[in-house]
Write an enzyme that holds these catalytic residues in place. Structure first.
Site, PDB file in Angstrom:
ATOM      1  N   ARG A 108      -1.699   6.117  18.670  1.00  0.00           N
ATOM      2  CA  ARG A 108      -1.867   4.678  18.496  1.00  0.00           C
ATOM      3  C   ARG A 108      -0.653   4.123  17.767  1.00  0.00           C
ATOM      4  NH1 ARG A 108      -2.976   2.665  13.446  1.00  0.00           N
ATOM      5  NH2 ARG A 108      -3.678   4.151  11.862  1.00  0.00           N
ATOM      6  N   PRO A 109      -0.291   2.871  18.014  1.00  0.00           N
ATOM      7  CA  PRO A 109       0.814   2.259  17.280  1.00  0.00           C
ATOM      8  C   PRO A 109       0.386   1.935  15.859  1.00  0.00           C
ATOM      9  CG  PRO A 109      -0.211   0.644  18.710  1.00  0.00           C
ATOM     10  CD  PRO A 109      -0.859   1.957  19.022  1.00  0.00           C
ATOM     11  N   SER A 110       1.286   2.135  14.903  1.00  0.00           N
ATOM     12  CA  SER A 110       1.005   1.740  13.524  1.00  0.00           C
ATOM     13  C   SER A 110       0.814   0.234  13.450  1.00  0.00           C
ATOM     14  CB  SER A 110       2.171   2.158  12.613  1.00  0.00           C
ATOM     15  OG  SER A 110       2.065   1.543  11.347  1.00  0.00           O
ATOM     16  N   GLU A 141     -12.082   6.388   6.341  1.00  0.00           N
ATOM     17  CA  GLU A 141     -11.024   6.845   7.240  1.00  0.00           C
ATOM     18  C   GLU A 141     -10.500   8.167   6.697  1.00  0.00           C
ATOM     19  OE1 GLU A 141      -8.742   3.187   9.191  1.00  0.00           O
ATOM     20  OE2 GLU A 141      -8.575   3.176   7.021  1.00  0.00           O
ATOM     21  N   ASP A 146      -2.947   6.116  -3.263  1.00  0.00           N
ATOM     22  CA  ASP A 146      -1.762   5.549  -2.624  1.00  0.00           C
ATOM     23  C   ASP A 146      -1.185   4.480  -3.560  1.00  0.00           C
ATOM     24  OD1 ASP A 146      -3.717   3.641  -2.333  1.00  0.00           O
ATOM     25  OD2 ASP A 146      -3.183   3.099  -0.285  1.00  0.00           O
ATOM     26  N   ASP A 184      -1.313   1.256  -3.930  1.00  0.00           N
ATOM     27  CA  ASP A 184      -2.141   0.209  -4.532  1.00  0.00           C
ATOM     28  C   ASP A 184      -3.516   0.728  -4.927  1.00  0.00           C
ATOM     29  OD1 ASP A 184      -2.923   0.502  -1.873  1.00  0.00           O
ATOM     30  OD2 ASP A 184      -3.436  -1.603  -1.615  1.00  0.00           O
ATOM     31  N   ARG A 192       1.375   6.877  15.522  1.00  0.00           N
ATOM     32  CA  ARG A 192       0.610   7.914  14.830  1.00  0.00           C
ATOM     33  C   ARG A 192      -0.062   8.814  15.865  1.00  0.00           C
ATOM     34  NH1 ARG A 192       0.571   7.035   9.483  1.00  0.00           N
ATOM     35  NH2 ARG A 192       1.202   4.960   8.789  1.00  0.00           N
ATOM     36  N   SER A 220       0.813  -1.215   0.000  1.00  0.00           N
ATOM     37  CA  SER A 220       0.000   0.000   0.000  1.00  0.00           C
ATOM     38  C   SER A 220       0.852   1.272   0.000  1.00  0.00           C
ATOM     39  CB  SER A 220      -0.948  -0.028   1.205  1.00  0.00           C
ATOM     40  OG  SER A 220      -1.883   1.014   1.147  1.00  0.00           O
ATOM     41  N   THR A 265       1.709  -1.395  10.839  1.00  0.00           N
ATOM     42  CA  THR A 265       2.615  -1.901   9.800  1.00  0.00           C
ATOM     43  C   THR A 265       4.088  -1.597  10.025  1.00  0.00           C
ATOM     44  OG1 THR A 265       2.272   0.133   8.531  1.00  0.00           O
ATOM     45  CG2 THR A 265       0.800  -1.715   8.065  1.00  0.00           C
TER      46      THR A 265
END
Length: 501
Positions: free
Chosen positions: A456-458, A370, A276, A278, A465, A64, A460
């Site tokens: 929050r933790p990513s 989102e 983005d 993809d 973030r 992505s 990926t």
């Protein structure tokens, strides 16, 4: 299951010792060189899933919006949805099993998921334009083949295109033809029907500049262009012929940095958008006469769609249940506008398309986007029938009210040694760990009017973030910086401390 064949093929795709990965919102995603064994094993899993549900399953090789050096894989369920949560655990188990445990793990999944190994299996495969994607796709094919599954390799496609193919196949063509031509025909026809109801807006509004993030979107938009009305003049930028995928461009870059991508020259009031890597995200933007940048992100797109649908539903007597689904990171003023002005219920869920999608399915009309541009509109069968009837009768070309959504909000990214240090609750709006972080955020938020902040933790990569909003851009920037410093000091930040915006 041929145990010797499984052992032989697995040896061709060995798992790096000690490597542990987690199937998250975006599937598996990490450096491409670490994914060969994962791709092989997701080929295995897709066959098991296909046998379990007696349907075609999709596998998309993509990372992505991540850098070109990364790659990833995500599975697509029968109706084009994300992989069912119960199978995410199986995916993680299979990816992390050591070589000597692989056959036992496959057998265990078959028993727990009641997989009939004598059933046929069908898998559709797609990939993005990353240099590593073709080789990794071959690893997927090895996994499918060793368990006797059948596959169709669509090659280079966008993520939405693969989801479409899988849905078409499993609805026996009721949703559409499972070909790229079928995809282009379905979307272009729907688009042309929609713009018939839009008032003419002059020559300037026929042009659209599109940042393709140096990814698959450029290739597929070029293929789709002959199906679109000649009045729409699209101009492609960052088409992958000169720069690296997602480098200083794409929807995520524009959203995070609140500025145009590199390689796209904007003039006042020109319509622009970004995909983005993809092509499953989109955000719009423009520059006004004073040079000020305006972003129409997922929150605003959801609001504008809601205005449009609200008007349609009013004409059929409001008999359908409509709602918007957001995450905690949605712009607070968009939530207030939807609830207080439009009187549309808003529901908050955890970050990730799978959570938004699941909640949106509870309503006759479910809208979700989102802020980063992932999103869609879901209709129940009853809603689809009524709205189609209304659309056929609709003749007027009313102008749509634009949502007055505050722009005083910002998303930042902090690098950390281990994103798992941060755990959240309350739909990711409050941090549970590390100790003291949420208390610090609460204290900072109290300093500013109309303010909110979350971390929050990513899902990926090892980054955190950070979301902040306040009554003015100056206060928003200050709050975001102070929260960034709190994360840096309390959650193991890497590199130099964050600098003021």
């Amino acid at each position: 299951m041929d145990s010797e064949a499984l052992k032989k093929y697995s040896a061709l795709h060995p798992k790096p010792p000690g490597l542990t990965l987690q199937y998250g919102t975006a599937g598996f995603r990490t450096k491409a060189e670490q994914l060969d064994h994962v791709m092989f094993r997701m080929g295995l899993l897709a066959v098991l899933r296909s046998k379990a549900v007696a349907s075609t399953i999709g596998i998309m090789v993509t990372a992505s919006h991540n850098p070109e050096e990364d790659n990833g894989v995500k599975l697509v369920d029968p109706l084009g949805e994300m992989l069912h949560p119960s199978w995410e655990e199986y995916a993680t188990q299979l990816a992390n099993a050591e070589e000597q445990e692989l056959q036992e793990t496959v057998t265990d999944i078959c028993q727990k998921a009641a997989v009939n190994q004598h059933k046929d299996a069908s898998v559709f495969i797609g990939r993005d334009t990353r240099p590593s994607s073709e080789k990794l796709s071959r690893s997927v094919i090895d996994g499918i083949s060793v368990l006797g599954g059948q596959y169709h390799d669509y090659g280079l496609v966008t993520t939405p295109q693969l989801h479409y193919m899988v849905c078409c196949q499993n609805t026996q063509g009721q949703y559409g033809k499972a070909t790229l031509e079928g995809y282009y025909e379905k979307l272009s026809k729907a688009f042309m029907e929609l713009i018939k109801k839009s008032p003419g807006s002059g020559e300037s509004q026929r042009h659209l500049k599109i940042d393709c993030a140096n990814g698959i979107g450029a290739l597929k938009l070029s293929e789709m262009q002959p199906y679109l009305p000649k009045e729409l003049l699209i101009h492609l930028y960052n088409d992958g012929t000169k720069e690296k995928l997602n480098y200083l461009c794409g929807a995520d870059f524009v959203k995070v940095h609140q500025k145009p991508p590199r390689g796209l020259d904007m003039k006042p009031n020109e319509r622009c958008c970004s995909f983005d890597g993809d092509a499953d995200r989109i955000v719009y933007y423009y520059k006004d006469e004073t040079g000020h940048f305006h972003l129409i992100d997922g929150d605003k797109i959801a609001t504008l769609i809601s205005i449009f649908l609200k008007e349609l539903l009013a004409k059929v007597g409001q008999t359908l249940k409509m709602a918007v689904v957001q995450t905690a990171y949605a712009n607070g003023s968009s939530t207030r506008y939807l609830e207080e002005t439009l009187k549309v219920p808003v529901h908050c869920v955890k970050t990730g398309v799978k959570h938004l999608h699941h909640k949106a399915q509870e309503f006759d009309v479910g809208v979700y986007f989102e802020a980063n541009g992932h999103g869609t509109v879901l209709f129940s069968k009853a809603a689809e029938t009524k709205i189609r009837q209304l659309a056929n009768e609709e003749k007027d070309n009313e102008k749509r009210e634009a949502a007055k959504v505050l722009e005083n909000m910002i998303n930042l990214i902090n690098q950390v040694a281990d994103r798992r240090v941060i755990d959240t609750t309350d739909a990711e709006r409050r941090a549970v760990t590390p100790p003291g972080l949420q208390e610090k955020i609460d204290a900072l938020v109290k300093k500013y009017k109309l303010s909110r902040a979350f971390v929050r933790p990513s899902g990926t990569e090892d980054v955190v973030r950070i979301y902040a909003e306040a009554d003015t851009q100056e206060n928003t920037d200050a709050l975001a910086h102070e929260v960034s410093l709190a994360v840096y000091h309390l959650a193991g930040g890497r590199g130099e401390p964050p600098q003021p915006l």
